[in-house]
Write a protein that holds these residues in place. Sequence first.
Motif, mmCIF file in Angstrom:
data_model
loop_
_atom_site.group_PDB
_atom_site.id
_atom_site.type_symbol
_atom_site.label_atom_id
_atom_site.label_comp_id
_atom_site.label_asym_id
_atom_site.label_seq_id
_atom_site.Cartn_x
_atom_site.Cartn_y
_atom_site.Cartn_z
ATOM 1 N N ILE A 159 0.882 -1.192 -0.107
ATOM 2 C CA ILE A 159 -0.182 -0.077 0.162
ATOM 3 C C ILE A 159 0.305 0.915 0.122
ATOM 4 C CG2 ILE A 159 -0.025 0.093 2.748
ATOM 5 C CD1 ILE A 159 -3.230 1.339 2.026
ATOM 6 N N LYS A 160 0.125 2.233 -0.508
ATOM 7 C CA LYS A 160 1.288 3.275 -0.944
ATOM 8 C C LYS A 160 0.388 4.612 0.764
ATOM 9 C CE LYS A 160 2.379 6.890 -4.599
ATOM 10 N NZ LYS A 160 2.428 7.951 -5.467
ATOM 11 N N VAL A 161 1.186 5.149 1.396
ATOM 12 C CA VAL A 161 1.275 5.726 2.167
ATOM 13 C C VAL A 161 2.269 6.923 2.188
ATOM 14 C CG1 VAL A 161 -0.503 3.952 3.559
ATOM 15 C CG2 VAL A 161 2.086 4.474 4.081
ATOM 16 N N PHE A 162 1.903 8.253 2.865
ATOM 17 C CA PHE A 162 1.973 9.361 2.965
ATOM 18 C C PHE A 162 2.832 9.189 4.611
ATOM 19 C CE2 PHE A 162 3.235 13.479 4.604
ATOM 20 C CZ PHE A 162 4.441 13.923 3.542
ATOM 21 N N VAL A 163 4.271 9.387 5.639
ATOM 22 C CA VAL A 163 4.606 9.003 5.980
ATOM 23 C C VAL A 163 5.162 10.628 6.865
ATOM 24 C CG1 VAL A 163 5.739 7.856 8.047
ATOM 25 C CG2 VAL A 163 5.338 6.639 5.860
ATOM 26 N N TYR A 164 4.350 10.797 7.893
ATOM 27 C CA TYR A 164 4.395 12.138 8.272
ATOM 28 C C TYR A 164 4.460 12.200 9.995
ATOM 29 C CZ TYR A 164 -0.415 13.416 9.418
ATOM 30 O OH TYR A 164 -1.398 13.450 9.914
ATOM 31 N N LEU A 165 4.539 12.930 11.231
ATOM 32 C CA LEU A 165 4.280 12.550 12.159
ATOM 33 C C LEU A 165 3.120 13.591 12.484
ATOM 34 C CD1 LEU A 165 8.105 13.864 13.519
ATOM 35 C CD2 LEU A 165 6.913 11.951 13.519
ATOM 36 N N ASP A 166 2.249 12.870 13.881
ATOM 37 C CA ASP A 166 1.151 13.453 14.261
ATOM 38 C C ASP A 166 0.911 14.172 15.245
ATOM 39 O OD1 ASP A 166 1.683 12.430 16.701
ATOM 40 O OD2 ASP A 166 0.142 10.193 16.207
ATOM 41 N N SER A 167 0.274 14.765 15.720
ATOM 42 C CA SER A 167 0.484 16.333 16.544
ATOM 43 C C SER A 167 1.100 15.761 18.390
ATOM 44 C CB SER A 167 -1.464 16.209 17.331
ATOM 45 O OG SER A 167 -2.052 15.606 17.661
ATOM 46 N N HIS A 168 1.683 14.368 18.378
ATOM 47 C CA HIS A 168 1.867 14.094 19.762
ATOM 48 C C HIS A 168 3.590 13.435 18.665
ATOM 49 C CE1 HIS A 168 -1.265 13.998 21.620
ATOM 50 N NE2 HIS A 168 -2.213 13.110 21.183
ATOM 51 N N GLU A 169 3.965 14.043 18.221
ATOM 52 C CA GLU A 169 5.203 14.451 17.116
ATOM 53 C C GLU A 169 5.360 11.750 17.261
ATOM 54 O OE1 GLU A 169 6.821 16.094 16.554
ATOM 55 O OE2 GLU A 169 5.644 17.686 16.689
ATOM 56 N N ARG A 170 4.577 11.911 16.554
ATOM 57 C CA ARG A 170 4.797 9.703 16.584
ATOM 58 C C ARG A 170 4.397 9.587 14.922
ATOM 59 N NH1 ARG A 170 -0.134 8.311 20.409
ATOM 60 N NH2 ARG A 170 -0.938 9.485 19.147
ATOM 61 N N VAL A 171 5.474 8.730 14.370
ATOM 62 C CA VAL A 171 5.848 8.116 13.529
ATOM 63 C C VAL A 171 4.537 7.610 12.684
ATOM 64 C CG1 VAL A 171 6.642 8.029 11.354
ATOM 65 C CG2 VAL A 171 7.856 8.525 12.880
ATOM 66 N N VAL A 172 3.547 8.497 11.689
ATOM 67 C CA VAL A 172 1.927 8.238 11.418
ATOM 68 C C VAL A 172 1.966 8.229 9.658
ATOM 69 C CG1 VAL A 172 0.687 9.685 11.466
ATOM 70 C CG2 VAL A 172 -0.219 7.530 11.675
ATOM 71 N N ALA A 173 1.545 6.345 9.359
ATOM 72 C CA ALA A 173 1.306 6.890 7.619
ATOM 73 C C ALA A 173 -0.665 7.472 7.592
ATOM 74 C CB ALA A 173 0.870 5.390 7.319
ATOM 75 N N THR A 174 -0.272 7.215 6.861
ATOM 76 C CA THR A 174 -1.983 8.161 5.888
ATOM 77 C C THR A 174 -2.030 7.940 4.277
ATOM 78 O OG1 THR A 174 -3.773 10.230 5.728
ATOM 79 C CG2 THR A 174 -0.801 10.932 6.038
ATOM 80 N N THR A 175 -3.091 8.113 4.246
ATOM 81 C CA THR A 175 -3.542 7.688 2.963
ATOM 82 C C THR A 175 -4.157 9.192 1.995
ATOM 83 O OG1 THR A 175 -5.915 7.112 2.937
ATOM 84 C CG2 THR A 175 -4.268 5.412 2.720
ATOM 85 N N LEU A 176 -4.461 10.222 2.730
ATOM 86 C CA LEU A 176 -4.638 11.516 2.480
ATOM 87 C C LEU A 176 -3.307 12.328 1.651
ATOM 88 C CD1 LEU A 176 -5.783 13.055 5.460
ATOM 89 C CD2 LEU A 176 -7.498 12.533 3.830
ATOM 90 N N GLU A 177 -3.448 13.095 0.247
ATOM 91 C CA GLU A 177 -2.487 13.173 -0.304
ATOM 92 C C GLU A 177 -2.033 14.843 0.021
ATOM 93 O OE1 GLU A 177 -3.571 12.857 -4.336
ATOM 94 O OE2 GLU A 177 -3.933 10.966 -4.224
#
Length: 277
Positions: free
Chosen positions: A47-65
């Motif tokens: 699966i293709k996902v975008f990886v960034y840091l959430d509001s708690h500075e945790r690494v998380v994936a999303t399918t949002l572009e």
Amino acid sequence: MLALGVYNTLEILRDREPGIFLGDEEGNEVLLPNKYVPEEFEIGDKIKVFVYLDSHERVVATTLEPFATVKSFAYLKCTSVSPVGAFIDWGLEKDLFVPFKEQASKMRVGSWYLVYVYLDEETNRLVASSKTNSFLDNSLVLLSSYDEVHLIASHPSPQGWNMIVNQKHLGLVYADEIFQKVTPGDELTGYIKKVRPDGKIDLTLQRHGYRSIEPNADLILKELRASGGFIDLNDKSNPDDIKEVFQLSKKSFKKAIGTLYKARKITIEKDGIRLID
């Protein structure tokens, strides 16, 4: 290693209560929360996902572009200002942070800014900067005259419009070469006019010489058809009137209608040009 701020293609490892866990070939894992989990999937799927840091500075994936990824420029809206900097909307749940030191001018809520997105190596946080010239380099320009390039309108100057060229360089379109409305953040197709010895890039929004005739002629044909077969402009018309209708210089317009006339697609009349059925 999971790359922050860009798209990653990862394997679905397991399904758990908060979502599905994804992994790369090096054994790194990241959570894709339930709200982004596809309706149908199987363990082992990619699966293709975008990886960034959430509001708690945790690494998380999303399918949002997102509207921009790391090492790219984008025109984004400021959503809030805090004692430490500003935040801009980049299409994800967590807004993107712009430190005060990275603001070319003080950001205001509701205003739009051209920014560069990058990974701060000291904090390992994704941030943005509106000091865009700092991220452009003209020391080595591997471009030649007539090359087609991608442009982002940066800011106007007395000479014309400064443009970001291929997300790497700074170039200029001179005012007398602009026949359309340009605003900051506009993405345009341009062409290299000249690369100077000092690395400065002269640009044009029109194809050079004979290369421009065919697309300009096609543009005029389309406008003629949309206007019922007649337009009250010809080679004697005011340059400003031509620019308003076609976003072309009078010189380019005359070349294009000359081509159409020779091809017997139009007639040039005293008060305009007419499409030949």
